[in-house]
Design an enzyme around this catalytic site. Structure first.
Site, PDB file in Angstrom:
ATOM      1  NE  ARG A   1      -3.124  -9.225  14.116  1.00  0.00           N
ATOM      2  CZ  ARG A   1      -1.879  -8.821  14.338  1.00  0.00           C
ATOM      3  NH1 ARG A   1      -1.344  -8.978  15.542  1.00  0.00           N
ATOM      4  NH2 ARG A   1      -1.175  -8.273  13.383  1.00  0.00           N
TER       5      ARG A   1
ATOM      6  CG  ASP B   1       0.356 -11.492   1.103  1.00  0.00           C
ATOM      7  OD1 ASP B   1      -0.474 -10.564   1.190  1.00  0.00           O
ATOM      8  OD2 ASP B   1       1.572 -11.302   0.900  1.00  0.00           O
ATOM      9  CB  VAL B   2      -5.379 -10.045   0.618  1.00  0.00           C
ATOM     10  CG1 VAL B   2      -6.230 -10.914   1.534  1.00  0.00           C
ATOM     11  CG2 VAL B   2      -4.790  -8.848   1.346  1.00  0.00           C
TER      12      VAL B   2
ATOM     13  CG  ASN C   1     -10.763  -6.675   8.724  1.00  0.00           C
ATOM     14  OD1 ASN C   1     -11.014  -5.618   9.279  1.00  0.00           O
ATOM     15  ND2 ASN C   1      -9.880  -7.548   9.218  1.00  0.00           N
TER      16      ASN C   1
ATOM     17  CB  SER D   1      -9.781   4.515   7.708  1.00  0.00           C
ATOM     18  OG  SER D   1      -9.335   5.402   8.716  1.00  0.00           O
TER      19      SER D   1
ATOM     20  CE1 TYR E   1      -4.772   2.028   7.145  1.00  0.00           C
ATOM     21  CE2 TYR E   1      -5.878   3.947   8.073  1.00  0.00           C
ATOM     22  CZ  TYR E   1      -5.835   2.582   7.845  1.00  0.00           C
ATOM     23  OH  TYR E   1      -6.858   1.779   8.288  1.00  0.00           O
TER      24      TYR E   1
ATOM     25  CE  LYS F   1      -7.812   0.738   5.297  1.00  0.00           C
ATOM     26  NZ  LYS F   1      -8.441  -0.581   5.073  1.00  0.00           N
TER      27      LYS F   1
END
Length: 261
Positions: free
Chosen positions: A17, A65-66, A92, A144, A158, A162
């Site tokens: 998704r 699951d990465v 991703n 991001s 977060y 990133k």
């Protein structure tokens, strides 16, 4: 014109998704064979595979699951068993929890670090095993704009994960360039995905869009296809001399502390 990714094999993590899905579809339209990776969204992953097949493409779906090294290893083994090569890796898969340093939540930070950072490293470790042998590969990491200074509230923890992806991208460009492997990152701003607007009403979504537009020079909010178009370019040979770069896709955000990377 020949498809830009004809017969290339691409692993796109978190591609059931959102941005990952759009990248997978865009790659398939350009002739790539795709590994659709998912953890929870099996039905959504199946729909992506079916959509790719419906346009004449080829895809497989693999649950992994990465953040689990063994599951990542098995995923790449399955891809190699099926296609005998891996040309493109798009990291991703990611998770996002809101939180400032004043509301520090160690468990949430640990989860984001495991998925966003360690998951990226695990996938790269597996992909380069095969890319180095062929002296060819395209690695695209999704970072991001939070990592480079946008003033988005409640994104501090977060942003730390990133920012690590940006550092990793630059360092690996040095390390892997001699093997013909390009390593780049895309840093999107706010994108209309389920991660950002899931569970909200139409009115709430519209309010978010209008508020976000005020921080963007082009006065529109990014959609997944905007990120996918850049990923196609970075995955193609058109970008053969581009590595170690952070491609910012933000429509000209004006609420930065700094625009340096």
């Amino acid at each position: 014109m020949s498809p830009r990714l004809k017969d290339r094999v691409a692993v796109v993590t978190g591609s059931s998704r959102g941005i990952g899905r759009e990248i997978a579809l865009a790659f398939a339209k350009e002739g790539a064979k795709i590994c659709i990776n998912y953890v929870f969204s099996e039905e959504e992953a199946r729909k992506v595979v079916q959509e790719i097949i419906s346009i004449g493409g080829e895809a497989i779906m693999i649950k992994a699951d990465v953040s689990n090294k063994q599951e990542v290893e098995r995923m790449f083994e399955k891809v190699m068993d099926r296609y005998s090569r891996i040309d493109i890796l798009v990291n991703n898969a990611g998770v996002f929890y809101q939180g400032s340093i004043l509301s520090f939540d160690e468990e949430k930070l640990d989860t984001m670090w495991r998925v966003n950072v360690k998951g990226t490293i695990y996938c790269i470790l597996e992909a380069v095993k095969y890319m180095v042998k062929r002296r060819y590969g395209k690695i695209i990491n999704i970072s991001s704009t939070a990592a480079i200074g946008t003033a988005s509230p409640e994104t501090t923890l977060y942003a730390i994960t990133k920012a690590a992806i940006i550092a990793l991208t630059k360092r690996l460009a040095f390390e892997l360039g001699a093997y013909g492997i390009n390593v780049n990152a895309i840093a999107p701003s706010f994108v209309l995905t389920n991660m950002n607007i899931g569970g909200k009403s139409i009115e709430e979504i519209q309010q978010i869009i209008e508020k976000r537009k005020e921080t963007v020079s082009l006065k529109r909010v990014a959609e997944p296809i905007d990120i996918a178009n850049a990923a196609v370019f970075l995955a193609s040979d058109e970008s053969s001399l581009i590595t170690g770069q952070i491609i910012v896709i933000d429509g000209g955000r004006i609420d930065y502390l700094t625009h340096s990377v």
